[in-house]
Design a protein around this motif. Structure first.
Motif, PDB file in Angstrom:
ATOM      1  N   GLN A  23       0.851  -1.188   0.000  1.00  0.00           N
ATOM      2  CA  GLN A  23       0.000   0.000   0.000  1.00  0.00           C
ATOM      3  C   GLN A  23       0.888   1.238   0.000  1.00  0.00           C
ATOM      4  O   GLN A  23       1.895   1.296   0.696  1.00  0.00           O
ATOM      5  CB  GLN A  23      -0.959   0.004   1.183  1.00  0.00           C
ATOM      6  CG  GLN A  23      -0.316  -0.042   2.563  1.00  0.00           C
ATOM      7  CD  GLN A  23      -1.361   0.004   3.676  1.00  0.00           C
ATOM      8  OE1 GLN A  23      -2.003   1.025   3.909  1.00  0.00           O
ATOM      9  NE2 GLN A  23      -1.524  -1.130   4.363  1.00  0.00           N
TER      10      GLN A  23
ATOM     11  N   ILE B 120      -7.859   2.379   0.057  1.00  0.00           N
ATOM     12  CA  ILE B 120      -6.466   1.975   0.093  1.00  0.00           C
ATOM     13  C   ILE B 120      -5.923   1.996  -1.329  1.00  0.00           C
ATOM     14  O   ILE B 120      -6.605   1.577  -2.267  1.00  0.00           O
ATOM     15  CB  ILE B 120      -6.311   0.580   0.732  1.00  0.00           C
ATOM     16  CG1 ILE B 120      -4.833   0.242   0.950  1.00  0.00           C
ATOM     17  CG2 ILE B 120      -7.004  -0.487  -0.091  1.00  0.00           C
ATOM     18  CD1 ILE B 120      -4.624  -1.017   1.783  1.00  0.00           C
TER      19      ILE B 120
ATOM     20  N   ARG C 180      -3.399   5.308   2.263  1.00  0.00           N
ATOM     21  CA  ARG C 180      -4.633   4.785   2.841  1.00  0.00           C
ATOM     22  C   ARG C 180      -5.447   5.915   3.429  1.00  0.00           C
ATOM     23  O   ARG C 180      -4.923   6.785   4.130  1.00  0.00           O
ATOM     24  CB  ARG C 180      -4.329   3.737   3.917  1.00  0.00           C
ATOM     25  CG  ARG C 180      -5.573   3.037   4.448  1.00  0.00           C
ATOM     26  CD  ARG C 180      -5.253   1.618   4.923  1.00  0.00           C
ATOM     27  NE  ARG C 180      -4.277   1.611   5.997  1.00  0.00           N
ATOM     28  CZ  ARG C 180      -4.584   1.593   7.293  1.00  0.00           C
ATOM     29  NH1 ARG C 180      -5.844   1.591   7.662  1.00  0.00           N
ATOM     30  NH2 ARG C 180      -3.636   1.571   8.200  1.00  0.00           N
TER      31      ARG C 180
END
Length: 267
Positions: free
Chosen positions: A34, A42, A37
């Motif tokens: 990721q 996300i 977020r």
């Protein structure tokens, strides 16, 4: 569509595991790859050969299909048909552990790139579930220990029976104990195992008295003494006043949780 399956045994009960699985913020914090977020969103990025990559932002939704089955869906917010689905099944396992099954699916663009990352995602999520569930168990256990009167429980046959059912006898011996040296003598007897086991139960008896001790994480948490029919609880002075020939049995608990604590707390 591509799929990866994985499982993990977690050393705590299913209630602690489920509480972690249902906590989206905590679970998503363990989602690898990721780059950003937000609230219920996300952004993930997967790369291969440095120049080939997939980057997309997903909306995260959670659903509970049954008491033991949970689903996270990550759906593209950029108008693409990219979608992840994560299915998590939790069930009680032997010896107060839990078995967590996880299936992760991806469909959409560049599946051939994402495919190699699915095992990493599954491993990271399961590792996070295990770590956070153990932490939840430790907090719960600490709270229970603060409120639970082990000395009083050591007088209850139901509590002792549950304790013995989950324990193993590792030492049984006759000991001559001088007055004033009872606790030091017992500590000397169990010194070699005190740091090896979370919970140690000691019972001892002589012709006129008996006592039961409970050690948790190396600390003496419960004292029950019966001397000539009179009962004493949490009293080290009375324990120290005992002397004579005692038959001493030492047990170690084979499961992480003390049987009866949660049940009796809620009863």
């Amino acid at each position: 569509m591509i799929t990866h399956l994985a499982e993990e045994t977690v050393n705590t009960n299913s209630n602690n595991v489920i509480s972690v699985v249902k906590d989206a913020d905590t679970l998503l914090s363990y989602f690898p790859y990721q780059v950003e977020r937000g609230r219920n969103t996300i952004t993930l990025q997967f790369s291969r050969f440095f120049i080939l990559s997939l980057r997309d932002t997903f909306e995260v939704t959670f659903s509970q299909q049954s008491s033991l089955m949970f689903v996270y869906t990550l759906k593209s917010l950029t108008g693409k048909n990219n979608k992840f689905q994560i299915f998590i099944n939790v069930r009680d396992n032997k010896n107060s552990t839990s078995l967590v099954h996880l299936a992760i699916e991806y469909s959409g663009e560049k599946e051939w790139i994402v495919k190699r990352y699915l095992p990493d995602i599954a491993h990271s999520l399961l590792e996070g579930i295990s770590r956070e569930a153990k932490r939840a168990y430790e907090v719960e256990a600490q709270e229970n220990e603060k409120e639970f009167d082990y000395s009083r429980q050591l007088n209850k046959l139901s509590f002792v029976s549950k304790l013995l059912l989950k324990s193993r006898l590792i030492k049984s011996e006759g000991i001559s104990i001088p007055k004033g040296q009872m606790l030091d003598t017992i500590l000397s007897s169990i010194a070699d195992i005190l740091s090896k086991y979370k919970t140690i139960y000691v019972s001892a008896s002589s012709t006129s008295s008996s006592f039961r001790l409970l050690f948790i994480n190396g600390d003496l948490k419960g004292i029950y003494v019966n001397e000539n029919g009179k009962e004493y609880f949490s009293d080290e002075n009375i324990l120290s006043s005992l002397s004579g020939e005692f038959k001493v049995n030492v047990y170690v608990l084979l499961v992480p949780e003390i049987p009866g604590v949660v049940e009796d707390e809620n009863s």
